[in-house]
Scaffold this motif. Structure first.
Motif, short mmCIF file in Angstrom:
data_model
loop_
_atom_site.label_atom_id
_atom_site.label_comp_id
_atom_site.label_asym_id
_atom_site.label_seq_id
_atom_site.Cartn_x
_atom_site.Cartn_y
_atom_site.Cartn_z
N ASP A 24 -51.86 -0.80 18.99
CA ASP A 24 -53.09 -0.95 19.31
C ASP A 24 -53.99 -1.71 18.45
O ASP A 24 -53.55 -1.99 17.26
CB ASP A 24 -53.90 0.49 19.55
CG ASP A 24 -53.23 1.72 20.44
OD1 ASP A 24 -52.50 1.16 21.41
OD2 ASP A 24 -53.68 2.51 20.47
N LYS A 29 -56.42 -0.29 23.58
CA LYS A 29 -55.10 0.34 23.63
C LYS A 29 -53.98 -0.35 24.19
O LYS A 29 -54.03 -1.03 25.42
CB LYS A 29 -55.10 1.94 24.64
CG LYS A 29 -56.04 2.99 23.89
CD LYS A 29 -55.74 3.46 22.73
CE LYS A 29 -54.50 4.27 22.80
NZ LYS A 29 -54.05 4.88 21.66
N SER A 86 -49.10 7.48 20.46
CA SER A 86 -50.56 6.85 21.18
C SER A 86 -51.87 7.52 20.38
O SER A 86 -52.43 6.61 19.77
CB SER A 86 -50.91 6.90 22.81
OG SER A 86 -51.87 6.43 23.19
#
Length: 307
Positions: free
Chosen positions: A31, A85, A95
Motif C-alpha cells: 500500500d 490500498k 493487508s
C-alpha cells in the motif's frame, strides 16, 4: 517534515511451521500512505482508495495503531492519514498489517523517530487486534523490519531479525475470495498432540537454521505444517492441487500465507520462481476462481519513505 509518503509492504506470515511467530516481507506488493502533521490533536483518516474501509479512527486498523502510539507519547499536534490500498483485505498477505505499520512508521518519522522500528511493533499490533481479535506480530514485524522475523516471545515482546538468503524468492497466489482472519482462527483446535508439537518445533528450528546457513534444501524440508494447514486448507478451493503443482515445478516448499486464502511458495532463483509461478497459475485456472499472482524478492528493508 510536515508530510510524508510511504510504501507499506505486504508480508507472508506463519511460513507453514511458524504459526504466529514467523514472517517475511515482500518487495513489490504493498500500500501507499500519506501522513501529515496538523495543529488539531488526534488522528483523522481523510481518504481511503482501493478498498471499502471505515474512515472512523477507532474502527480502522491504521487509526487504532496510530492512537496507541500518540497516546503513549502525547505529542502537541495531530495527524491526518490517507490510505491507498493495493493489498486486498482478507487476502492473507498482510493487508491490515500494512495499514497498521504505515500509520505508526509515518507518525514516528514526523515526530523525529522517538521509537525504534522494533518498538513500533507493539503499537502496530494494537491495530492487528482490531482486524483479527488478537495481538500478533507475524505480519507487522517483517513489514516494519524487513527480511524474515521470528517472534521469540510476546511477554515481553522479543523479535529476532533474520537475513534472507540472497537467491530466495517468494510467490503469492491470491484467489479472489476472502477468508477473514477471525474465521480462519475459529477452525483451529485449542489443544494439539505432543507428537505434532515435536514435529512442528523441529520444522521451526530447521527453517531458522536453513535461513541462517543458506541451506535451501533444509529450508524446503522445514516448510511443513502438521497443525494449522490441515484444518485451514478446506477454506481454500484447490489448495492441495496448486501446492502439489508448485512442488513438482521446483518450489522449495508451499503452504497457506497467513490465514489464507493466498497460497505461498518459496524458490531458489528468479528463473525457478517464474516457472513455479506459471505452474501454479495454470493449475489454479482449473478452479474457475479469478486470482492474482506475485513473484517477489524478500524485501530487506520493510516499510520506507517514497517520493
Amino acid at each position: 517534515m510536515k508530510e510524508i509518503k510511504i510504501f507499506c509492504p505486504a508480508s507472508i506470515a506463519n511460513l507453514s511451521c511458524g504459526f504466529d511467530v514467523l514472517g517475511l516481507c515482500l518487495d513489490n506488493i504493498g500500500d501507499e500512505m500519506i501522513i501529515r502533521t496538523v495543529a488539531e490533536r488526534g488522528i483523522r483518516i481523510t481518504k481511503i482508495t482501493g478498498a471499502d474501509l471505515p474512515l472512523e479512527t477507532e474502527k480502522n486498523v491504521a487509526g487504532v495503531a496510530a492512537l496507541a502510539l500518540i497516546n503513549e507519547i502525547n505529542p502537541g499536534c495531530g495527524f491526518e492519514i490517507e490510505i491507498h490500498k493495493n493489498i486486498k483485505a482478507g487476502s492473507g498477505i498482510g493487508s491490515s498489517a500494512a495499514s497498521a505499520v504505515g500509520a505508526v512508521f509515518g507518525i514516528n518519522e514526523l515526530l523525529g523517530k522517538p521509537f525504534s522500528r522494533k518498538e513500533l511493533v507493539y503499537f502496530a499490533m494494537k491495530g492487528e487486534a482490531l482486524a483479527s481479535g488478537s495481538e500478533h506480530a507475524d505480519n507487522v514485524a517483517p513489514a516494519l523490519l524487513g527480511g524474515f522475523t521470528l517472534v521469540r516471545g510476546y511477554e515481553p515482546l522479543d523479535i529476532v531479525q533474520i537475513e534472507s538468503p540472497s537467491e530466495l524468492f517468494a510467490i503469492a497466489l491470491h484467489p479472489q475470495i476472502e477468508v477473514k482472519t477471525v474465521d480462519a482462527r475459529a477452525v483451529l483446535h485449542p489443544m494439539i498432540s505432543l507428537k505434532s508439537a515435536i514435529t512442528q518445533w523441529g520444522n521451526v528450528g530447521g527453517l531458522i537454521a536453513g535461513l541462517c546457513t543458506n541451506d535451501y534444501e533444509l529450508i524446503g524440508r522445514s516448510l511443513q505444517d502438521v497443525i494449522v494447514e490441515p484444518l485451514r486448507k478446506v477454506l481454500i478451493p484447490g489448495f492441495d492441487d496448486v501446492k502439489l503443482a508448485a512442488l513438482k515445478a521446483g518450489a522449495l516448499g508451499s503452504g497457506i500465507s497467513g490465514s489464507g486464502p493466498s497460497i505461498f511458495a518459496l524458490c531458489k532463483g528468479e528463473e525457478n520462481a517464474k516457472n513455479v509461478s506459471i505452474a501454479m497459475s495454470e493449475n489454479y485456472k482449473n478452479t474457475g476462481i479469478s486470482f492474482d499472482i506475485h513473484v517477489s524478492r524478500v524485501n530487506p528493508i520493510g516499510v520506507k519513505i517514497i517520493n
